[in-house]
Design an enzyme around this catalytic site. Structure first.
Site, PDB file in Angstrom:
ATOM      1  N   LYS A 195      46.776  32.114  40.749  1.00 39.45           N
ATOM      2  CA  LYS A 195      45.774  32.231  41.975  1.00 39.45           C
ATOM      3  C   LYS A 195      46.402  32.358  43.234  1.00 39.45           C
ATOM      4  CE  LYS A 195      41.897  30.031  39.337  1.00 39.45           C
ATOM      5  NZ  LYS A 195      41.246  30.929  38.694  1.00 39.45           N
ATOM      6  N   CYS A 222      32.942  29.960  34.637  1.00 40.47           N
ATOM      7  CA  CYS A 222      33.356  28.620  34.071  1.00 40.47           C
ATOM      8  C   CYS A 222      32.725  27.577  34.679  1.00 40.47           C
ATOM      9  CB  CYS A 222      34.855  28.518  33.814  1.00 40.47           C
ATOM     10  SG  CYS A 222      35.615  29.731  32.989  1.00 40.47           S
TER      11      CYS A 222
END
Lengths: 165, 416
Positions: free
Chosen positions: B231, B373
């Protein structure tokens, strides 16, 4: 890239706008099964009432999801009413085949290739449909196979119904 | 080298030139708004990994020959870069893992099993990613722990109104530094201070924080900090767990095998020293080197500039979407761009996020659709899923405009 018109056909949008057989049934006598799409968080609850002859006397659907999962559930509910359990299973097989055969011929960009194997992601073998089974409106969902990630949306209702049987 | 920062502003055109993904001509052009899921990789990262494999590959911490020494040196240099980047006291506190999920599982398994007993209280928040929920749910099941949750306010902030009561008796507090759904920046320092006063250890999931803000583990007051490489411009397959040295020293190892030992006998073993005690087996060497290069790129941009760029872009996006769609588009999470990261989860005219994402894709606009999530948070927000646009160094106002334009096509198909 496959076009949106392949996916969002008018009949699919119609079932999405006006879902058939929405609601709940008392359990018992009806059976209840829940299905989840872990990818997108879609949830579906199917209430299934079989009569003494083992036919689908009534079927209701609740939950929430995208246009594909909702319209697939709506069309399924119409298709299986009055069917025997065996007929429902045959429809399920035919629908899974629709979702499978074409996927096997698609690469990641939705273009056809000469692939041998495929699947709806459930890990099962390619089902062999009975050629006498007609999918009717459900055939409109054929375009979904060009968008492989959406196949699970289309099969969610069917997998949940299979649990309820 | 031409300046990347002009008048304190990141020059996105120049930044974008570093990212090969933008080299490929596409019609429509790529509008990548899903960096919260995974960022793209600059040339420097790809080159560092490629060069390592082409010229220097050997297993680390083993060979005596020069090439193996060079591989080890590059691998450990990456660790030192990461340590400096997050303000760690030493490289001994920086453990390489597979991803943030593994980092958090490491804390649960190693620290958790050694320190938590039946009935102990673990406090988490309602906005955690599954990665900082499920390891604790598993452990709670196995050890019979009690879980408690800090809620969120209606405007998407962490509810700290009664922190003392919430943390009373807690042994461990786990929280995200920045929500991957709401973008909310949580008051990590305030929670950490209260947690320490209550005698608890603090685990921070910084997966969305480290890539976007200046990170100083000492200032945050954390005891453990987990994040992932992919990320933050780095490759997949590499994560980091930072932990206070004294805590790591006292913890039992996580995985057993080569590398994490200093001696093995048939009746037992002696652990290696930090950080290798927690790095069993051949580590992700190229990935660590790639992460080191990613850190180098972020330092070249300057994390202050990265943050300023994202605040400005988020502010522009909030204004643009509100101006264009008013109440028909709801952005979840804090309204103040300074209190949030560049992550915009939104609901639009009742259209399912999957359908939004599918239609946007036709315009080249990549957004995430789903529960991100964070299913408990989705339930708290009263939605099944959201569409999420997220920004990084290569995004600009034209990307926001493309998103806003493409949303019109969703209305055409689905609003009736």
């Amino acid at each position: 890239m496959a076009g949106l018109e392949d996916l969002y056909r008018e009949i699919i949008l119609d079932h999405y706008r006006n879902p058939r057989n929405r609601g709940e049934l008392d359990c018992p006598p009806a059976r209840r099964a829940e299905g989840f799409n872990p990818l997108c968080g879609d949830e579906i609850v199917i209430y299934l009432d079989l009569d003494d002859d083992g036919r689908v006397a009534d079927l209701k659907i609740s939950g929430q999801g995208c246009s594909i999962s909702q319209s697939s559930a709506s069309m399924m509910s119409q298709a299986v009413k009055g069917c025997t359990v065996e007929e429902v299973r045959a429809l399920n097989t035919a629908f899974k085949a629709l979702m499978t055969i074409h996927e096997s011929r698609l690469d990641g960009n939705g273009n056809e290739i000469g692939g041998e194997t495929g699947g709806d992601g459930s890990g099962t073998d390619t089902p062999v449909p009975d050629p006498r089974v007609s999918l009717g409106d459900l055939a409109a969902l054929q375009g979904v196979v060009k968008f492989p990630v959406r196949i699970k949306c289309a099969t969610l209702a069917w997998n949940t119904l299979t649990q309820a049987l | 080298m031409a300046a990347l920062i002009v008048d304190d502003v990141l020059d996105v055109t120049r930044v974008r030139a570093d990212f090969p993904v933008y080299d490929r001509r596409r019609e429509p052009p790529l509008v990548f708004l899903d960096s919260a899921a995974s960022s793209h990789k600059p040339r420097a990262v790809l080159d560092a990994m490629d060069d390592y494999y082409r010229t220097t590959h050997a297993n680390v911490h083993r060979g005596v020959y020069a090439m193996a020494e060079e591989a080890t040196a590059r691998f450990e240099a990456a660790r030192a870069k990461v340590a400096r980047f997050i303000g760690a006291a030493s490289s001994r506190e920086v453990l390489f893992t597979k991803n943030a999920t593994e980092s958090l599982n490491l804390v649960a398994h190693s620290w958790g099993r050694a320190n938590l007993r039946r009935g102990d209280v673990v406090v988490l928040t309602e906005m955690e990613h599954h990665a900082n929920l499920v390891p604790w749910l598993l452990l709670a099941d196995q050890l019979d722990l009690r879980l408690r949750y800090l809620g969120i306010t209606d405007d998407g902030l962490l509810d700290t109104s009664d922190l003392e009561t919430a943390l009373d008796g807690a042994r461990l507090v786990g929280l995200t530094a920045m929500s991957n759904v709401l973008g909310t920046l949580t008051p990590v320092r305030q929670v950490a201070d209260a947690a320490h006063a209550a005698g608890a250890v603090v685990v921070v999931d910084a997966s969305q924080y480290v890539p976007h803000l200046v990170t100083d583990v000492a200032a945050l007051g954390a005891d453990f900090l987990a994040f992932t490489g992919h990320k933050m411009l780095g490759p997949t397959g590499i994560g980091v767990l930072w932990g206070r040295e004294a805590l790591l020293e006292a913890m039992p190892p996580f995985l057993g095998g080569g590398e994490m030992i200093s001696d093995v006998r048939l009746d037992g073993f002696t652990c290696n020293e930090l950080p290798w005690k927690f790095e069993a087996g051949t580590p992700p060497i190229a990935e660590a080197i790639g992460l080191g290069a990613a850190v180098g790129e972020l330092e070249r941009y300057g994390m202050e500039a990265v943050r300023a760029h994202e605040v400005a872009l988020t502010s522009y996006a909030l204004r643009t979407l509100a101006g264009r769609y008013g109440d028909e588009l709801v952005v979840h999470g804090p309204a103040d761009p300074c209190g949030r990261g560049g992550v915009l989860s939104f609901s639009f005219r009742g259209i399912h996020p999957h359908d939004i994402s599918q239609v946007l894709d036709q315009a080249g606009v990549c957004v995430r659709a789903g529960h991100h999530c964070a299913k408990p948070l989705m339930r708290r927000l009263g939605v099944g899923a959201t569409a999420r646009a997220s920004f990084y160094v290569y995004n600009d106002e034209a990307d926001v405009d493309a998103l806003a334009d493409a949303l019109d096509s969703c209305s055409e198909l689905f609003c009736f």
